[in-house]
Structure formats: structure tokens, C-alpha cells
Design an enzyme around this catalytic site. Sequence first.
Site: not given
Length: 793
Positions: A105, A108, A511, A705
Site C-alpha cells: 500500500c 509501505c 512561447d 521550450d
Amino acid sequence: MSATDPCYHCGLPTPSGAPILLEQAGQEPLRFCCSGCKTAYQLIHEAGLESYYQQRDDAPFGPRPEEPSEALQAAFDSEIFQQQYLRALPDGHQEVHLLLEGIHCAACVWLNEKVMQRTPGVREAQVNFSTHRARLVWDPGQTRLSEIIAAIHRIGYRAEPYDPQRIEARFQRRNRALLMKLGVAGFGAGNVMLLAVALYAGFFQGMEAKYKEFFHWVSLLIATPVVFYSGGLFLQGAWRGLQFGRLNMDVPIALGMLVTYFYSLWMTVSGQGEVYFDSVTMFVFVLLTGRFLESSARRRAAGATERLLRLEPQTATRINPDGHPEEIPIRALQAGDRVLVKPGERMPADGPVLEGRTSIDASMLTGEGMPVVKGPGDSVAAGTVNLEGAITFEAQRVGENSTLARIVRLVERAQSERPPIQTLADRIAAWFVGAILILAALTFLYWVRIDPDRALIHTVSLLIITCPCALGLATPAAMIVATGRAAQEGILMAGGECVERLSRAQEVILDKTGTLTRGRPSLRHLVPSSGISEAQLLGLAAAVESRSEHPLANAIVEAALSRKVPKPGLVTEVVNQPGIGISARVDGRLTRVGRPELLSDAPSIPPFPDEDPLITWVGCLQEGRFMGWIGLTDALRRDAPEAVRRLKAAGVRTSILSGDRPASAQAVGAALAMDHTQGGLLPDEKAQRVAALQQAGRVVVMVGDGINDAPALAQADVSMAVKGASEISIAAADVTLINDRLEATARAIELSRVTMAVIRQNFTFSLLYNVAAIPLAMAGYVQPVVAAIAMPI
């Protein structure tokens, strides 16, 4: 405290004779099954991590902890192991990938990460819940790997080297066990149904009591292993949930199954009434079929990471300084190594081709099947396949820095993140179970007064037909399909939360350079100052720009290489100012290349030679002397107009925020009919514009970018990095477009909206189904076998 209490740490049975207890002031003693679990609890408690026991779910918590043997510890520190599985990082740290056994789970995962991170010398520790793969980075000067492994073992988990083949073998073992249970359930259900046909016929046409009793006992004999072996999966889940005070989805299933079985058992023993072994066996069979299909679907989703990992070759052919090739483990490959790749082999790292020419199959990255021609200077990516001639390339990005590793991390994030809507669904499901149990009790009390013989049957029908599974699966099922479909189309989404936010997008900011344009500007003009030649101007600018990743810088460098302009000298003291330009000392002389703001200390700067807004002018200044202008142009992407049209059709407002000159940005904005365009912005100014839109209540998507886009990408509600983006931009992005189509921005929004619509439909259908089914079952209009078929459908 009861003598039958399970172990507080692992949940397994505790010894009845001499229990292992831990006394706590003012509280009942805690009971443990072994000294290992008691020690594990003490370690977790002393480390301040006891909230683990409140976070974990109701799954079995794995084997009892045991200290690894000295031989096992020595194996982790052996030179052979380190050469095969460890990778040395440039900063002196070491990296290893481990497979953790016992992970059940999210708690854990949380506990293992915390324990590893608190071990001295550990810098990074990340565990993926889907694959149980742990990535560990540590300083070998402070601790040994065996010591970290021992810490994992002490809290009840096991670690071994990560191997995708072992993952597959483990899944096959679990799959065989589930198939065995399913086979027993199918065999039992089929045979009991045949007996039920005879019993139903006898009910209407008459049957002697001895034959009826015989069929009842045979049905009991067949149904018992179906309930307790095949159905044990649901019984164990329900029992563990109740042990920890949680009403999970297995509780109503187990209750309905046991009530039906024991009711039929009593009817068989007493020789009175009808039995429903056919209902309970068919119920278990249908539910196990659903579990098997769900397990297969989850396996396919988790297997995406392992399939990507298998794209990385296990070895690489490194060319030594003496020119001889040497086959080495992939983890021994270092940045700067020269690598030989023969036809049919996969690239072990990212880097530029040095020698040779070939065709590359890059479909695993782009989704496009057409081979791509690569020659000297072109970049290749890890995992892509060399189709034709042998090539030599320089390994620049290896291991976790490669394109393939970055894709793996994004896929893992997509699998492990839980969107808010999924958390809401889980909470609803938990309350739903409690409500169903209350309604079941009311149903039984009502029918016991009216028709005691039918009270139990109607209660069982209610428990069976109503289940919160549909609520719990509504979101993850849709997310698995959406992220998988997006990845096939070259869109990597970093999780369900990203999909949810993207579906609400109102503003898309793009952009200009490298996003709306091709990102590969070309040299258009060289205008040197008096007394300076074109070669001098271009060579000086290329020397400085060779230290930058900006597309304009790359264009200048490529132009200098194509014209074979001689290099001016040694470049030192490089300072990159994103969005403005770059400065360095060339042969000791301060040289600047960039926008006019960077050249402000020049006595006089002539105006741009051409006012064409689509030409970007870059100036060059050395020791206060203006050397000249360099004009570059960058064409629009071919699909940019269609991408903007689709975004507008989706009801999204489109804008350009660019660091280029306002006139250049306006020209592109006008060509694409953008709603808003603004140029001449510095990186922090872009982020400020995004923040202003968010304060106005807009959900903003930023597409970029370059390094100068990273602040805005980080600020936006959803950030997208296009193909070829800088490392910093990709790191800041929620969505990475690995194909070369700008239309993927619109497609990502469309796909996210469809996904959320499907999730809402799933919720609606689940709720309507339960609203309709509950009254029918309570009123006695639904038989258990009908309920068993209706619920999983």
C-alpha cells in the site's frame, strides 16, 4: 486485548501460548507474532514514523522481518554486484535500482522512503508503488549499500536488485495462483449449477426427499472449497479491514458470501428449506473473474514502465582511447565516452553522432514509424534502434539523465499520482460500505417480521448487488486509458491531477521561438561594423554562443560551421542571462552577444538594418566596441495555425508571451490570429503575467521550450514542454510533447476533457445503479444469483 489478536506490525496470527508483548504506559500492551516485528515497531516508533500504522491499508502486510545474513550483506557490497547493478554519478554518489518485496500500500512506500532517507549518507530514495522499484542514491563514503538494505529488512521488507524479468516472473506466479482460484470457482459453480437445475425442476415437479437431500450434500461438498479457497481472497481482505476498524469493499462481499453459505449449510443439515449454493459459487466465480480482469489491467498499466526499461540495452560497446572496442555493462557507461552502435542495436545513451550515417527507428519516442536519417552532428536518444550502418556517437546523457529515463519517470509519476477526484471517490466508497451494512440490517429486521424464511435471502441479495467497487474504479480505469492513449500519441502526462487541471484550461500561453516556430532559426543577414569582416563577426559570435542552448545560438554556431569560419580563441568566464544573451571572455577579451539591453555600455549602437518583424537581430560587442548585427529568421511550424484553431474551438483563449522583440512577436500573433500577444519579456515577467491571470481566476496552461520559459512553466496551472525543449523546461513541465506536432497541445486538452467526462459518467452510472438496485433488493425483487451477475457488470 484478546488472545486471538493479530500481530500489530504485520497482521499475521500471534502465538497463543507465550505472546510477545510490548508494554506501553497508560495503554494496552501491543501484541506481536515474533521478536522481529516487535523490533520493527520499536524502530518505526523511535524514528517518529508511527503514523505509518494509520496510513496503511488493509492488505496483508507481508512476511515477518528478519535480519539479512552476513553472506547476503557481503553480496551487496561485492565488486561483482557493484559492477553489474551500481552506477557511479559525477558527484561521487552511487545509484542503484532495487526491487522491494512486501510493498502492499501507499503507507509501505512512505515508510520505506522515510527509513532510507533517514539513513546517513542517503541523498535520494524513491519507491514506485506500481512496480515496487526503488531508486536509491547515496554517498558510499558515509554508508555502505548493505547497511541500507539491512535497515529495509529490519522494518519487515526485503530488497534485491531490480530486474524487469523478476517482476514478470512474480506477476506470473500471482497470476497462476489467481487463475487456480478462478478455475476452482468455475468448476464448482458449473457443477453446482447443474445440480441446481435438478433441484429447481424438483421444486416445481416434485422430488423425493432422499434425492433432494443428496443433491444438497453434494452441492455443499463442491461449494465449500469455492467459498473458503477461491473466496478466501475476499474473506482475508474483509477480515484485515475489520481488524483495523475499516469497512473496505470486501466487507459486504464477504458478509453476503458467508451468510449465503452458512444459511444453505443450515438448511442442508436440518433438511428443511432451499439452499443457495449455486448463488454463492456463481457469485465467487463472477467476482474472481472481475478481479482477474482488473489485475490484468493493472499489470498492463504498471508494465508500461518495465517495457520502457527493456528498451535500454544491458551492455554498450565503448571505444577505448587506443581505438579498440570494449563491451561494458550499461551502468559503467560515463558521459563523454565514445560508443559504437551496430545495425539492429539500441542506443545506450543520448548524444551526437561522431562518425557514420544511418537510419534510426525513433517510434518509441515520437510514435512515428518513419525512420529518421542521422549523420555527424545529429543527436540520437537512448532506446532508439539503429537500422542500417554502424555509427559512433558521444554519450552525453547517460543513465537517469537520458531521454528514455525521463520518459520512465513521467510514466511512473502518472501511475502513482492520485487526482483529487479519486481521493473523493475512495472516501465516498468507505462511507458507502457503512451505509449498506445499516440498510442490510434494516432489511433483515423488516423481513424477519414479515417472512422469516425470506429475510436472510433478501438481505444477502442487498449485500451482493450493492458494492462501491464501481465508485472506486471510476477514476483509475479512465486515467489508465487516458494516459496510455496520450502516450501512444506522443503526449506524456505526469499524473491524474494534471489531467484534471488540464480539463479546466481557460487560457493557453505559448512561447514564440521553438514553440510556435520551428525552433531552428537560420542565418539571414550578417551586417558587420566598419573594419570587421563577416567571418570575424560570425566567428566571434559563434565562439560565445557555442556555450548556450538557445535556438538562436544554435543557428549562429551551425552557420559558422557550415561556412568553416575559424575559431577565434579560448572561451572562458561564460555568463548566460536567459532572455537577454550571453557573455564570455574570448582570448581574455570580454565579449557579449544578445539583445540591445546586453550591449548598453557601447558608445553607440546603430539601428537594426531591417525592420522586418520576422527577423530577429542579435548584436555583438567586444570590449565596448560594437562588432555588428546578425539577422536570423525562424519560420512558423506548419501545424501552428491548425493548433491555434483547435484551441479556440475548444473555448480556450490563446496568447503569446515572448522574449523576442515586440514587433516580431506581434507579427507572429497577427499571422495566427492570437487573442493576445506580448513580446520583449524577461523570464520573470512571463511568470508575473501568468500569475496575474491566475489571480483573475483563470486556469492557465503554459507551453514553452527554453530556459527562459522555466519560471512561467513552473507558475502555470499546467505546463507543457514541446519536443526539443531544454532540460530545465522539461523538468518544470507537467506534460511533455515528444512528437513534433504542436496540435498535440489541443489534443491533450481534448483528451483530458473527454477523460473527465467519462469519469463523471462513471460516477453517475454507479450512483444511479445503486439507487435503483437498493430498493429492489430491499423489497425482495432480486434473487442472490441475479445480484451476483448484476453487480460486477
